[in-house]
Design a protein around this motif. Sequence first.
Motif, short mmCIF file in Angstrom:
data_model
loop_
_atom_site.label_atom_id
_atom_site.label_comp_id
_atom_site.label_asym_id
_atom_site.label_seq_id
_atom_site.Cartn_x
_atom_site.Cartn_y
_atom_site.Cartn_z
N GLY A 1 3.76 6.20 -9.12
CA GLY A 1 4.35 5.68 -10.35
C GLY A 1 5.72 5.06 -10.12
O GLY A 1 6.01 3.96 -10.60
N GLN A 2 6.56 5.77 -9.37
CA GLN A 2 7.92 5.25 -9.12
C GLN A 2 7.87 3.97 -8.31
O GLN A 2 8.71 3.08 -8.49
CB GLN A 2 8.76 6.29 -8.38
N ILE A 3 6.91 3.89 -7.38
CA ILE A 3 6.81 2.68 -6.56
C ILE A 3 6.35 1.50 -7.41
O ILE A 3 6.95 0.41 -7.38
CB ILE A 3 5.88 2.94 -5.35
N ALA B 1 0.84 -1.19 0.00
CA ALA B 1 0.00 0.00 0.00
C ALA B 1 0.88 1.24 0.00
O ALA B 1 1.78 1.38 0.84
CB ALA B 1 -0.94 0.00 1.20
N VAL B 2 0.62 2.14 -0.94
CA VAL B 2 1.26 3.46 -0.91
C VAL B 2 0.45 4.29 0.09
O VAL B 2 -0.76 4.49 -0.08
CB VAL B 2 1.27 4.13 -2.30
N LYS B 3 1.10 4.70 1.15
CA LYS B 3 0.43 5.42 2.23
C LYS B 3 0.13 6.87 1.80
O LYS B 3 0.65 7.33 0.77
CB LYS B 3 1.32 5.37 3.48
N PRO B 4 -0.69 7.60 2.59
CA PRO B 4 -1.11 8.94 2.15
C PRO B 4 0.05 9.88 1.81
O PRO B 4 -0.06 10.67 0.86
CB PRO B 4 -1.92 9.45 3.35
N ASP B 5 1.16 9.80 2.54
CA ASP B 5 2.29 10.68 2.21
C ASP B 5 2.88 10.34 0.85
O ASP B 5 3.25 11.23 0.08
CB ASP B 5 3.37 10.64 3.30
N GLY B 6 2.92 9.06 0.51
CA GLY B 6 3.43 8.63 -0.79
C GLY B 6 2.53 9.08 -1.93
O GLY B 6 3.01 9.48 -2.99
N VAL B 7 1.21 9.05 -1.69
CA VAL B 7 0.27 9.51 -2.71
C VAL B 7 0.40 11.02 -2.90
O VAL B 7 0.54 11.51 -4.02
CB VAL B 7 -1.18 9.13 -2.33
N GLY C 1 -5.39 10.94 3.98
CA GLY C 1 -5.57 11.09 2.54
C GLY C 1 -5.75 9.72 1.93
O GLY C 1 -5.72 8.71 2.64
N PRO C 2 -5.93 9.67 0.61
CA PRO C 2 -6.14 8.37 -0.03
C PRO C 2 -4.88 7.49 -0.01
O PRO C 2 -3.75 7.99 0.09
CB PRO C 2 -6.53 8.73 -1.47
N VAL C 3 -5.13 6.20 -0.12
CA VAL C 3 -4.08 5.18 -0.14
C VAL C 3 -4.24 4.40 -1.45
O VAL C 3 -5.36 4.27 -1.95
CB VAL C 3 -4.28 4.24 1.09
N VAL C 4 -3.13 3.94 -2.01
CA VAL C 4 -3.21 3.06 -3.18
C VAL C 4 -2.81 1.65 -2.74
O VAL C 4 -1.66 1.43 -2.33
CB VAL C 4 -2.34 3.56 -4.34
N ALA C 5 -3.77 0.74 -2.78
CA ALA C 5 -3.53 -0.64 -2.34
C ALA C 5 -3.33 -1.53 -3.56
O ALA C 5 -4.01 -1.38 -4.57
CB ALA C 5 -4.73 -1.13 -1.53
#
Length: 161
Positions: A30-32, A18-24, A79-83
């Motif tokens: 994209g880099q992840i 999961a990309v956490k809110p700070d990563g989003v 904020g949103p997360v990308v799972a």
Amino acid sequence: SARYNSNTSGVRERTLIAVKPDGVHRRLIGQIIQRFEMRGFQLVGLKMLRVSEELLSQHYTSLCKKPFYPSLLHYMTSGPVVAMVWEGHNVVRSSRMLVGDTNPTQALPGTIRGDFSVHISRNVIHASDSVEVAQKEIALWFQSSELIEWECCDHDNLYEF
Ligand code: IDP
């Protein structure tokens, strides 16, 4: 040989990333994703969501007594997360190595946390830490209908089987 061909089970191992809110917020999605693709892992599930405190309390069961738990909840709901669910040989262990140490101070350069974060309270990404935990987390975050069964066209170049 039969010795190698018999060992196909680990190829379909799966992990929750999961990309956490700070990563989003920092536009690191994209880099992840690129790092997991580059390595040869296969994406089988992907969604953006706001996580509920209910989901987080089940996700972080072992941490709910920790003094930092309220701030962890605040961070993860900020904020949103990308799972994502990624699949491949030894993907749980390899993902932990791609992600780096929980504490960015200890995370090696070249790892996601080692390249993109400085403090444990904002460490950009989650990765399941064992095969058993991964199965539990995937079931918690995804419906089975959201996971796609498919085989990458380069599968035979990544695996002997
Ligand atoms: P992991 O994310 O590397 O598996 P865990 O120990 O399971 O590490 O902790 C879950 C998350 O809780 C960490 O990624 C981090 O966001 C947060 N966390 C862990 N320890 C601390 C702390 O001491 N202060 C603030 N946040 C922490």
